[in-house]
Design an enzyme around this catalytic site. Structure first.
Site, PDB file in Angstrom:
ATOM      1  CG  HIS A  87     -82.694-152.882  17.195  1.00 20.61           C
ATOM      2  ND1 HIS A  87     -82.038-153.890  17.382  1.00 20.61           N
ATOM      3  CD2 HIS A  87     -83.802-152.830  17.965  1.00 20.61           C
ATOM      4  CE1 HIS A  87     -82.814-154.547  18.198  1.00 20.61           C
ATOM      5  NE2 HIS A  87     -83.922-153.789  18.641  1.00 20.61           N
TER       6      HIS A  87
ATOM      7  CG  ASP B  79     -83.935-153.734  24.180  1.00 22.45           C
ATOM      8  OD1 ASP B  79     -84.512-152.935  24.654  1.00 22.45           O
ATOM      9  OD2 ASP B  79     -84.245-154.661  23.551  1.00 22.45           O
TER      10      ASP B  79
HETATM   11  C1  SP5 Z   1     -85.345-151.070  20.947  1.00 23.10           C
HETATM   12  C2  SP5 Z   1     -86.437-152.233  20.635  1.00 23.10           C
HETATM   13  O1  SP5 Z   1     -86.552-152.693  21.783  1.00 23.10           O
HETATM   14  N1  SP5 Z   1     -86.662-152.308  19.419  1.00 23.10           N
HETATM   15  C3  SP5 Z   1     -87.516-153.436  19.205  1.00 23.10           C
HETATM   16  C4  SP5 Z   1     -88.077-153.619  17.905  1.00 23.10           C
HETATM   17  C5  SP5 Z   1     -88.957-154.737  17.532  1.00 23.10           C
HETATM   18  N2  SP5 Z   1     -89.627-154.649  16.283  1.00 23.10           N
HETATM   19  C6  SP5 Z   1     -90.578-155.504  16.158  1.00 23.10           C
HETATM   20  C7  SP5 Z   1     -90.436-156.757  15.669  1.00 23.10           C
HETATM   21  C8  SP5 Z   1     -91.536-157.804  15.213  1.00 23.10           C
HETATM   22  C9  SP5 Z   1     -92.128-158.511  16.406  1.00 23.10           C
HETATM   23  N3  SP5 Z   1     -92.840-159.646  16.436  1.00 23.10           N
HETATM   24  C10 SP5 Z   1     -94.299-159.317  16.955  1.00 23.10           C
HETATM   25  C11 SP5 Z   1     -94.558-160.251  18.020  1.00 23.10           C
HETATM   26  C12 SP5 Z   1     -95.945-159.646  18.806  1.00 23.10           C
HETATM   27  N4  SP5 Z   1     -96.459-160.704  19.616  1.00 23.10           N
HETATM   28 ZN    ZN Z   2     -85.954-154.335  22.904  1.00 21.29          ZN
END
Ligand code: SP5
Ligand code: ZN
Length: 356
Positions: free
Chosen positions: A170, A206
């Site tokens: 990211h 991923d």
């Molecule tokens: C490297 C990687 O896998 N980064 C992932 C970053 C995700 N950040 C969180 C985003 C919010 C997701 N929504 C929450 C759902 C929970 N059930």
């Molecule tokens: Zn991820």
């Protein structure tokens, strides 16, 4: 298979993140990498060694100097500015609409804000990527893990695995995001391009779209980026990862996004993986960098796919069957108890070893 690991990731000791304004236990924790390391050690088929120091130059080949300096000095500034917190998560971000109609000079002045909260918001994207005392050191070690893994493959290994933590995909040229600070896969891919003169493919499996990797190579004709991920219409990072994003300039046609629906299972996933591998085999070159995440696992708390360990074994087998040499770098995956087993399955598949 050779595997590279550094215990310096332990210093990125985060406890909480915020999602939609609520403070929750952090997903991206040290236990993730430790679970994978222990499982690979117990397997007996992995030769695990430490990284070598590659310095800042390969990082600056990919990332904006301002981002690098921000990450390097962030914790010092947090302390110097008297912020009594164990972790810094910004609360104010520069939405582009804030600058509507303003020239670039004014924007540069804003970026230079002396307040560390302002700088953290400027270089950040979201509220779930805490910065702690050991983050910079761990992020540098994670890059060294990726570059050491690339060195092994450039030197002749057919495949090698870098147990990167924190993850990287990211992180864009001037942005940290989504638990990522430096883009390990992009830095490794760039180093391989420079040392071999070959074109390099990046396969991102991923669960999330690797917006950073896409952005870094968007206009590049020598690095093809192919990603399978949860559709950004329902999943982070929301603003990139759609089919229509195919690259520009020399990079036109070199970016392929394959967004997938909730519930995607092994069979559906492997069919799309075959399309991704076809696209990667269209370009000449001998190396594929794999951004390997296990947040596609059926029990993962962030992803909504339903892949299994057997599916990972077959995925590893198919990726290796391309005949390309593989620099396999760890990205996400948040169902901690299964991470080691899933990594072991994928890597055994890639080595042509049986599932168990
Ligand atoms: C490297 C990687 O896998 N980064 C992932 C970053 C995700 N950040 C969180 C985003 C919010 C997701 N929504 C929450 C759902 C929970 N059930
Ligand atoms: Zn991820």
């Amino acid at each position: 298979m050779r595997a590279v690991y550094s215990d310096r990731h332990l210093r990125h000791d985060v406890t909480h993140e915020t999602i939609l304004g609520e403070e929750i236990p952090a997903y991206e924790v040290a236990e993730r990498a430790e679970n994978i390391r222990k499982t690979l050690e117990a397997d007996g088929g992995f030769d695990i060694t430490g990284p070598t120091d590659h310095g800042l130059e390969p990082i600056l080949a990919v990332h904006d100097e301002g981002l690098v300096r921000f990450l390097e000095t962030c914790w010092f500034e947090v302390r110097r500015q008297g912020i009594e917190r164990k972790a810094l998560i910004p609360d104010t971000w520069p939405n582009p609409a804030m600058f509507d109609g303003m020239g670039a000079d004014a924007i540069d002045d804003l970026r230079a804000s002396a307040a560390i909260a302002g700088r953290a918001g400027w270089y950040g994207l979201d509220s779930s990527t805490p910065f702690v005392a050991g983050t910079y050191n761990a992020a540098r070690a994670s890059v060294d893990v990726a570059l050491t893994t690339a060195d092994l493959v450039v030197a002749g290994e057919h495949a090698a695995y870098g147990l990167c933590r924190p993850p990287g995909h990211h992180a864009a040229r001037a942005l940290y995001a989504g638990y990522c600070f430096f883009n390990n896969a992009a830095i490794a891919a760039e180093a391989i391009v420079r040392s071999t003169g070959e074109r390099v493919g990046i396969l991102d499996v991923d669960f999330h779209h690797g917006n950073g990797t896409q952005q870094i190579f968007w206009r590049r004709g020598d690095v093809r980026y192919v990603s399978l991920h949860g559709d950004p219409d329902r999943q982070y990072p929301y603003y990139l990862g759609r089919v229509g994003e195919t690259g520009e300039g020399e990079g036109t046609g070199e970016n392929l996004n394959l967004p997938l629906p909730a519930g995607t299972d092994d069979e559906a996933y492997l069919a799309v993986l075959d399309r991704a591998l076809e696209a990667l085999l269209e370009v000449p070159g001998s190396v594929i960098v794999v951004s390997l995440g296990f947040d596609t696992f059926t029990l993962d708390p962030l992803g909504d796919f339903s892949l299994t360990a057997e599916g990972y074994h077959e995925a590893g087998r198919r990726v290796a069957a391309t005949g390309r040499r593989l620099v396999i770098l760890q990205e996400g995956g948040y169902h901690r108890p299964s991470l080691g087993d899933n990594a072991r399955a994928w890597l055994r598949g890639a080595e042509g070893r049986p599932f168990a």
